[in-house]
Design a protein around this motif. Structure first.
Motif, PDB file in Angstrom:
ATOM      1  N   TYR A 251       6.809  -2.133  -6.856  1.00 11.49           N
ATOM      2  CA  TYR A 251       5.775  -2.974  -6.233  1.00 11.49           C
ATOM      3  C   TYR A 251       6.407  -4.283  -5.782  1.00 11.49           C
ATOM      4  N   MET A 252       6.205  -4.642  -4.539  1.00  5.44           N
ATOM      5  CA  MET A 252       6.763  -5.899  -4.017  1.00  5.44           C
ATOM      6  C   MET A 252       5.733  -6.565  -3.124  1.00  5.44           C
TER       7      MET A 252
ATOM      8  N   LYS B  45      -0.904   6.333  -7.349  1.00  5.62           N
ATOM      9  CA  LYS B  45      -0.562   5.008  -7.891  1.00  5.62           C
ATOM     10  C   LYS B  45      -1.681   4.027  -7.581  1.00  5.62           C
ATOM     11  N   ILE B  46      -1.768   2.977  -8.355  1.00  2.00           N
ATOM     12  CA  ILE B  46      -2.698   1.891  -8.052  1.00  2.00           C
ATOM     13  C   ILE B  46      -2.215   1.167  -6.792  1.00  2.00           C
ATOM     14  N   ILE B  47      -3.130   0.890  -5.871  1.00  2.00           N
ATOM     15  CA  ILE B  47      -2.804   0.094  -4.685  1.00  2.00           C
ATOM     16  C   ILE B  47      -3.312  -1.329  -4.937  1.00  2.00           C
ATOM     17  N   PRO B  48      -2.434  -2.327  -4.891  1.00  2.00           N
ATOM     18  CA  PRO B  48      -2.859  -3.688  -5.278  1.00  2.00           C
ATOM     19  C   PRO B  48      -3.906  -4.271  -4.336  1.00  2.00           C
ATOM     20  N   GLN B  49      -4.775  -5.114  -4.915  1.00  2.00           N
ATOM     21  CA  GLN B  49      -5.760  -5.880  -4.158  1.00  2.00           C
ATOM     22  C   GLN B  49      -5.086  -7.094  -3.509  1.00  2.00           C
ATOM     23  N   ARG B  50      -5.801  -7.709  -2.563  1.00  2.00           N
ATOM     24  CA  ARG B  50      -5.257  -8.912  -1.917  1.00  2.00           C
ATOM     25  C   ARG B  50      -4.918  -9.996  -2.939  1.00  2.00           C
ATOM     26  N   ALA B  51      -5.831 -10.194  -3.919  1.00  2.00           N
ATOM     27  CA  ALA B  51      -5.586 -11.257  -4.911  1.00  2.00           C
ATOM     28  C   ALA B  51      -4.291 -10.982  -5.681  1.00  2.00           C
ATOM     29  N   ASP B  52      -3.995  -9.698  -5.945  1.00  2.00           N
ATOM     30  CA  ASP B  52      -2.750  -9.364  -6.657  1.00  2.00           C
ATOM     31  C   ASP B  52      -1.539  -9.755  -5.811  1.00  2.00           C
ATOM     32  N   LEU B  53      -1.679  -9.558  -4.505  1.00  2.00           N
ATOM     33  CA  LEU B  53      -0.529  -9.830  -3.628  1.00  2.00           C
ATOM     34  C   LEU B  53      -0.339 -11.322  -3.401  1.00  2.00           C
ATOM     35  N   GLU B  54      -1.367 -12.114  -3.719  1.00  2.00           N
ATOM     36  CA  GLU B  54      -1.256 -13.562  -3.511  1.00  2.00           C
ATOM     37  C   GLU B  54      -0.681 -14.282  -4.714  1.00  2.00           C
ATOM     38  N   GLU B  55      -0.449 -13.561  -5.803  1.00  2.00           N
ATOM     39  CA  GLU B  55       0.166 -14.197  -6.974  1.00  2.00           C
ATOM     40  C   GLU B  55       1.524 -14.782  -6.586  1.00  2.00           C
TER      41      GLU B  55
ATOM     42  N   ASP C 213      -8.797   3.554  -1.875  1.00  2.00           N
ATOM     43  CA  ASP C 213      -8.933   4.663  -2.820  1.00  2.00           C
ATOM     44  C   ASP C 213      -8.229   5.913  -2.304  1.00  2.00           C
ATOM     45  N   LEU C 214      -8.405   6.181  -1.022  1.00  2.00           N
ATOM     46  CA  LEU C 214      -7.758   7.347  -0.439  1.00  2.00           C
ATOM     47  C   LEU C 214      -6.242   7.253  -0.595  1.00  2.00           C
ATOM     48  N   ALA C 215      -5.695   6.038  -0.288  1.00  2.00           N
ATOM     49  CA  ALA C 215      -4.240   5.841  -0.425  1.00  2.00           C
ATOM     50  C   ALA C 215      -3.819   6.021  -1.873  1.00  2.00           C
ATOM     51  N   ALA C 216      -4.613   5.503  -2.798  1.00  2.00           N
ATOM     52  CA  ALA C 216      -4.273   5.622  -4.218  1.00  2.00           C
ATOM     53  C   ALA C 216      -4.237   7.095  -4.627  1.00  2.00           C
ATOM     54  N   ARG C 217      -5.202   7.858  -4.155  1.00  2.00           N
ATOM     55  CA  ARG C 217      -5.202   9.293  -4.487  1.00  2.00           C
ATOM     56  C   ARG C 217      -3.975   9.974  -3.900  1.00  2.00           C
TER      57      ARG C 217
ATOM     58  N   PHE D 204       4.274  -4.050  -0.680  1.00  2.00           N
ATOM     59  CA  PHE D 204       4.963  -2.764  -0.539  1.00  2.00           C
ATOM     60  C   PHE D 204       4.831  -1.992  -1.847  1.00  2.00           C
ATOM     61  N   VAL D 205       4.545  -0.708  -1.744  1.00  2.00           N
ATOM     62  CA  VAL D 205       4.708   0.168  -2.907  1.00  2.00           C
ATOM     63  C   VAL D 205       5.702   1.241  -2.471  1.00  2.00           C
ATOM     64  N   LEU D 206       6.909   1.151  -3.003  1.00  2.00           N
ATOM     65  CA  LEU D 206       7.975   2.055  -2.589  1.00  2.00           C
ATOM     66  C   LEU D 206       8.090   3.200  -3.592  1.00  2.00           C
ATOM     67  N   LEU D 207       7.847   4.429  -3.105  1.00  2.00           N
ATOM     68  CA  LEU D 207       7.902   5.611  -3.960  1.00  2.00           C
ATOM     69  C   LEU D 207       9.029   6.512  -3.477  1.00  2.00           C
ATOM     70  N   PRO D 208       9.458   7.441  -4.311  1.00  2.00           N
ATOM     71  CA  PRO D 208      10.561   8.305  -3.858  1.00  2.00           C
ATOM     72  C   PRO D 208      10.227   9.010  -2.554  1.00  2.00           C
ATOM     73  N   ALA D 209       8.981   9.443  -2.402  1.00  2.00           N
ATOM     74  CA  ALA D 209       8.666  10.257  -1.228  1.00  2.00           C
ATOM     75  C   ALA D 209       7.992   9.474  -0.113  1.00  2.00           C
ATOM     76  N   ARG D 210       7.445   8.311  -0.451  1.00  2.00           N
ATOM     77  CA  ARG D 210       6.631   7.594   0.522  1.00  2.00           C
ATOM     78  C   ARG D 210       6.714   6.102   0.331  1.00  2.00           C
ATOM     79  N   LEU D 211       6.438   5.384   1.426  1.00  2.00           N
ATOM     80  CA  LEU D 211       6.293   3.932   1.357  1.00  2.00           C
ATOM     81  C   LEU D 211       4.849   3.595   1.714  1.00  2.00           C
ATOM     82  N   VAL D 212       4.208   2.776   0.872  1.00  2.00           N
ATOM     83  CA  VAL D 212       2.873   2.270   1.210  1.00  2.00           C
ATOM     84  C   VAL D 212       3.001   0.769   1.487  1.00  2.00           C
ATOM     85  N   THR D 213       2.402   0.326   2.594  1.00  2.00           N
ATOM     86  CA  THR D 213       2.346  -1.121   2.846  1.00  2.00           C
ATOM     87  C   THR D 213       0.894  -1.532   2.917  1.00  2.00           C
ATOM     88  N   ILE D 214       0.627  -2.748   2.411  1.00  2.00           N
ATOM     89  CA  ILE D 214      -0.727  -3.304   2.462  1.00  2.00           C
ATOM     90  C   ILE D 214      -0.613  -4.670   3.135  1.00  2.00           C
TER      91      ILE D 214
END
Ligand SMILES: [Mg+2]
Ligand SMILES: [Mg+2]
Ligand SMILES: [Mg+2]
Ligand SMILES: [Mg+2]
Ligand SMILES: [Mg+2]
Ligand SMILES: [Mg+2]
Ligand SMILES: [Mg+2]
Ligand SMILES: [Mg+2]
Ligand SMILES: [Mg+2]
Ligand SMILES: [Mg+2]
Ligand SMILES: [Mg+2]
Ligand SMILES: [Mg+2]
Ligand SMILES: [Mg+2]
Ligand SMILES: [Mg+2]
Ligand SMILES: [Mg+2]
Ligand SMILES: [Mg+2]
Ligand SMILES: [Mg+2]
Ligand SMILES: [Mg+2]
Ligand SMILES: [Mg+2]
Ligand SMILES: [Mg+2]
Ligand SMILES: [Mg+2]
Ligand SMILES: [Mg+2]
Ligand SMILES: [Mg+2]
Ligand SMILES: [Mg+2]
Ligand SMILES: [Mg+2]
Ligand SMILES: [Mg+2]
Ligand SMILES: [Mg+2]
Ligand SMILES: [Mg+2]
Ligand SMILES: [Mg+2]
Ligand SMILES: [Mg+2]
Ligand SMILES: [Mg+2]
Lengths: 325, 325, 325, 325, 325
Positions: E70-71, E45-55, E37-41, E90-100
């Protein structure tokens, strides 16, 4: 052997330079050093040795030297009793074609015949393309024959070993595997020859793109198309051979267990009567049956029963019908 | 047999030149020399022999002679009891189509029926494309049937041998392998037919690119697309056959060891009591048990125990439940 | 069953023409003749029979009739206890989509739900693409599940048979092979479904190239890309299944020999003492040991030794530790 | 070792910077740290360590640093007794070529000889291409040799085990499998080398597209073509190896059962006479045969008959002719 | 765990929004709901759950949402004792990269270190490409290691079972098959990771074609080329594994028969002396040998001879040299 071919005339053996006058195609068959030197003098070019023709990298198989095109490929030869591949070489010159080979080939005989039967003048390139065409025709005929053999082999594999045939099971199995191996060897050698032909056809089309007369170019591309269709055919054969090998291994496994089974059944059947005999062979003081009036016959009956009952059961289960197939 | 087909009219047997008047499609079925000669006279072209149609290189299968297109392919035929491939040939002329074949085919009957039912005039090319379409339709139907058979075979392989079925284990195993082999043969023959169809469709599209009417060209490319989809289907079948062969070999291996195991167990079980009987059959002067009052019964009990204990253990381990599957 | 779907409204069963008013998607589930006729009247088009949808050549699966696009594919369905494929058909019309199917599918339920939840009006093409998307989503979920099952199967194969498990060795082996076969069947059916989906996506993209709204075209090409990725996934699964089959056959071969070995060892161990008993059971007049005071005990010791020594050796060599794995 | 090569001059060992004056090719063979440092000083570039050359991703194998091209590949080396692959590295500079290797290679010796024999000045690129050509030549020669070995192996597999050869069956079988494995190892290492060569040829062609003299570019593309033809050859070899493995497994299965069979036959043959002996060892009071005058001889005859009859039957069936192959 | 990375600074754990100020890369490792939640704030952006990443379908793995890419891909992790794959996102944004991610990875540690060591400012795309490069480097190193393991496995398979090793034959065989299975599992997981990497590199190149700075685009295409070379390497490994499995099955078959053979030989050898003992245990009145002076010794000699002669023959044939390999 050193033969000279001219259109409209029978082939002539070459022993002196004069014998080759006007010949469009010089054909060296397992040539002696003398014959090779004579050919080299006649065309003013190096004639490659057998070792040169056996090289496998494409730059050794296909190269230009001034106005001469050097080409080689391994060509399979199949006789009634044998199967092998030997290299053949071409030196294509503006005025003449030289071929070097180390074996008789029906395809070369056919090409020579076609040249003899051609009344009008032909070029060295004509002769070259004619030989390629004759090789392709011959390979196609041989492949048709191999396809039929393979169908027979398939029937033999799937009809299985016939115990009444007089051959031993293992000998029959070995013969089947050897026929599969022979078919694979053959298809492998044919594939090498076809690959060599294809590269030659492409090489000559490219290096002579500007100068090759249009009808000859068309015939060369027909050769290429034929080689492609034969390569597809060989690939099919090869799949079938692979499948037959696997199926043959399956049948071998069934046959062996089937034969062994009867032996096992009989060994099994010996256990009970042997035990009964052992029991009445014991030296105990007081074994009532030993003194029975018909004790011996009773024991024999017990043994027979202990043999017959399981035999009946095996029979009923079909274990003894080794011939059922 | 020699038949002449016209649109809107029933087929007529051809015995004289007049019988073929106005026929768009001349159909030679395993023709006699007389019939072949008659057909040759009617169209003014050479009619190929069976051996010509069996050639495998593409230049023999597909070639032009003036205004005639010669084409051939091997076409599989499947009856209830048999399976084989025989060549069919086409000679496509501006005014007529000649077909040469050596077997009955449902697809040719269907094409003839479609032509009879067509009221308006059709060209030789129309008839040719119609036959190709009927062949493709028929191959597709047969393949659907083979796919269902293969599903049944798969079920049979994976449900395994049923000892209560009355067939012998080895006979059942051989039958399974033969069905796998039969499926492979069939898919191999179908693949050859499909490859031949595809080459014909491409050849006629290319050689007649300028003159073929647009709707016919579209139908030819539909034929090509269908052939591609059927070839994919056969490839799937072939993978499945390959897999079934491997799985069947695995089941064969399990079944055989399973059957053999009970025999081995019983042989094993004979060792101890036989040894006991041997011991008390020894002729030592002083073997105390031999003089025991119930010595014999003691020995019999020892033997029984030596049989029953391992049997119980085997039973407990499930070795004797041959039927568990 | 005959359902009518509208966006923003729950599905309604269709019994009269009025029930279908304003419906964008008519869904026939294993329809009766009456339902099929009703649907045909509603859209003014022929509704294909099941046999038509089971055809395999692409011209039967994908064709146009005036403004109607007919499409069909085999769609796999997997329940807890069963696995099969049945055909589904689409008739895409400018104003309506008709689907024909013979089984419940979670994907169709999902698509219906999505349509119900869509407030704005949608076209028949929207509904069609939505169904394709739901099918792909569902296949992907099922494949993930199959991948996990396969990992479990792999662990089971490589951890091997556990003699303490209570199942019989052969039953365990058969169960392993059947699970491998089941996985292969499933991957084969999924591959067929994916191939069908891909062809449909390509067909509709091509035939509607001019008229398909840009966003729908993009969604269709996403469907195609997804199908490609799933096909790659299935190919990986299929390789793994193939590998597991080979490995399982290897383990079966080890297990069987391992079990058989103890039996063989014990049979072997019976040879020497039986021979000793035989020797002292001989009736020679003069066998010194027979008169020894402790002759019998000496013989018993000799027998025991002849059993124990090889047993020790086997133990030392690890042959008796059947449980070592 | 650190050698410097100049055209027209023999190679010279490099110990000081002066030793490398005018050398076009600096060749480091399993270099010491001192030699590596000396080479680095001479060319003003980092000289890669062995670990750097063993990297497998293409960005580690092929990269540019200013005017230096770094390239590496694993190169197979085959001696009479051993077979292995070690990495070789190239640092191609405008004025010099540096090579780093860890093994003797005939191809490097050949390249050095060619440079010595070249009278005119050559560039570092000339030297580089010459080395590639020598590697390809050498790999081709080795592959020809492997092809011949494989033919011998094929003959050995298909002629089968000779019981008179003095080697044990299992030892012979293991030797066959090991030769198959050795051939596979070799073809796998050659394939890696060829892939490395191909990538190098492509990389240098692309990175030097503008500056590479036309004749050198032509020679590089000849190298690529040769690599392609050799890769095809290795693929053929690899297919053959695969086939030989399967065939060898089949022969192993036949041989083993064949050998085991005679043992089984003899065990089987012991059952009947042992039972007869058991019967007449029973202690029944009244066994008539025991008192017959020639009872013993009768029993011996019965035993002999029970041995000879099945032996004859087996002989007739060919079971005892273990040598028939 | 939730880490924030900045160039030139050590990583910092994120607990409040302020901890992430100026961070270019937010790294969520098996995050709690609070961390997600903190990362999403933080990124809106929505941060994907594990199940989303396993698709597994590509539209779930790769998609755009406004300015966010989203990758996801499955990334293999190999520890000394274990081997598994878990998804990374990976969530790649113009200003930041988020990895899960859900596991430690050396590659992520390496990427973090590289970022710390970079003095100048970097963009989120720089960080993203750096991570991809580190993953590729790490996979290459692991693959080199697997290649070496496989060479050892190959040597173990081909040197065969050593009876003196203290392990049981079947345990050794199972261990070999398990190592083969483990290698196959690993190569399968690596292939999945490489496929995922490749798709990501292609996706980002295409979606950011316009905006991606030239050097980054070049580095991405280097990543793609590396992935291709590693995929080729895995394919080679996979062929080798397949070959080793087949060869191992062959050796297993040889070993088992080899061990069983000595047991069979000894059983066979017991038949003749047992029969002799049986003969002289018969109770016929008149068996001359029984009354011979040295009858017993004669019988013992006959038995010994019947054991020694076949033993000698077997010895001579090499059957008893179980150790010959
Ligand atoms: Mg072949
Ligand atoms: Mg063929
Ligand atoms: Mg075929
Ligand atoms: Mg074929
Ligand atoms: Mg075939
Ligand atoms: Mg196979
Ligand atoms: Mg096999
Ligand atoms: Mg097939
Ligand atoms: Mg199919
Ligand atoms: Mg299928
Ligand atoms: Mg199928
Ligand atoms: Mg397989
Ligand atoms: Mg399948
Ligand atoms: Mg996958
Ligand atoms: Mg996978
Ligand atoms: Mg997989
Ligand atoms: Mg699959
Ligand atoms: Mg395999
Ligand atoms: Mg290889
Ligand atoms: Mg090769
Ligand atoms: Mg070759
Ligand atoms: Mg080959
Ligand atoms: Mg070859
Ligand atoms: Mg095979
Ligand atoms: Mg895999
Ligand atoms: Mg590899
Ligand atoms: Mg490799
Ligand atoms: Mg390798
Ligand atoms: Mg792999
Ligand atoms: Mg194999
Ligand atoms: Mg096997």
């Amino acid at each position: 052997m050193f033969l000279a071919h001219r259109n409209g005339q029978p082939a002539r053996a070459v022993e002196t330079e004069a014998d080759a006058d006007g010949a469009i195609w010089l054909d060296l068959v397992d040539p002696t050093e003398t014959e090779r030197d004579l050919a080299a003098r006649l065309v003013g070019k190096i004639i490659p040795q057998r070792a040169d023709l056996e090289e496998i990298e494409s730059s050794s198989r296909l190269h230009l030297e001034e106005d001469a095109v050097y080409m080689s490929l391994p060509l399979v030869r199949r006789t009634d009793t044998d199967l092998y591949s030997s290299p053949i070489g071409f030196v294509l010159l503006p005025a003449r074609l030289v071929t070097i080979r180390f074996s008789d080939y029906a395809s070369f005989d056919n090409a020579a015949r076609r040249i003899v039967e051609t009344p009008e003048a032909i070029t060295s390139e004509d002769a070259f393309v004619m030989i390629l065409e004759c090789i392709v025709d011959r390979l196609a005929d041989v492949l048709e024959h191999v396809g039929l053999n393979l169908n027979q082999l398939s029937r033999d594999v799937f009809s299985g070993y016939d115990p009444k045939s007089g051959t031993q099971l293992a000998a029959w199995q070995r013969a089947i595997l050897r026929r599969v191996g022979h078919a694979e060897d053959f298809s492998s050698l044919v594939r090498d020859s076809l690959l060599g032909l294809d590269r030659i056809a492409i090489f000559i089309s490219e290096t002579r793109k500007q100068t090759l007369p249009r009808p000859l170019a068309a015939r060369l591309s027909t050769v290429s198309r034929d080689v492609t269709s034969l390569t597809d055919f060989v690939a099919q054969l090869s799949n079938k051979i692979q499948f037959l090998l696997d199926a043959a291994l399956g049948f071998i496994s069934i046959e062996q267990n089937d034969s062994m089974k009867i032996l096992t059944v009989v060994s099994f059947i010996g256990v009970a009567p042997t035990l009964i005999a052992g029991v009445y062979g014991m030296n105990f003081k007081d074994i009532p049956e030993l003194t029975w009036a018909y004790g011996y016959w009773y024991a024999l009956s017990a043994m027979s029963t202990s043999v017959i009952l399981p035999l009946l059961w095996f029979w009923h289960r079909g274990w003894l019908k080794a011939g059922t197939r």
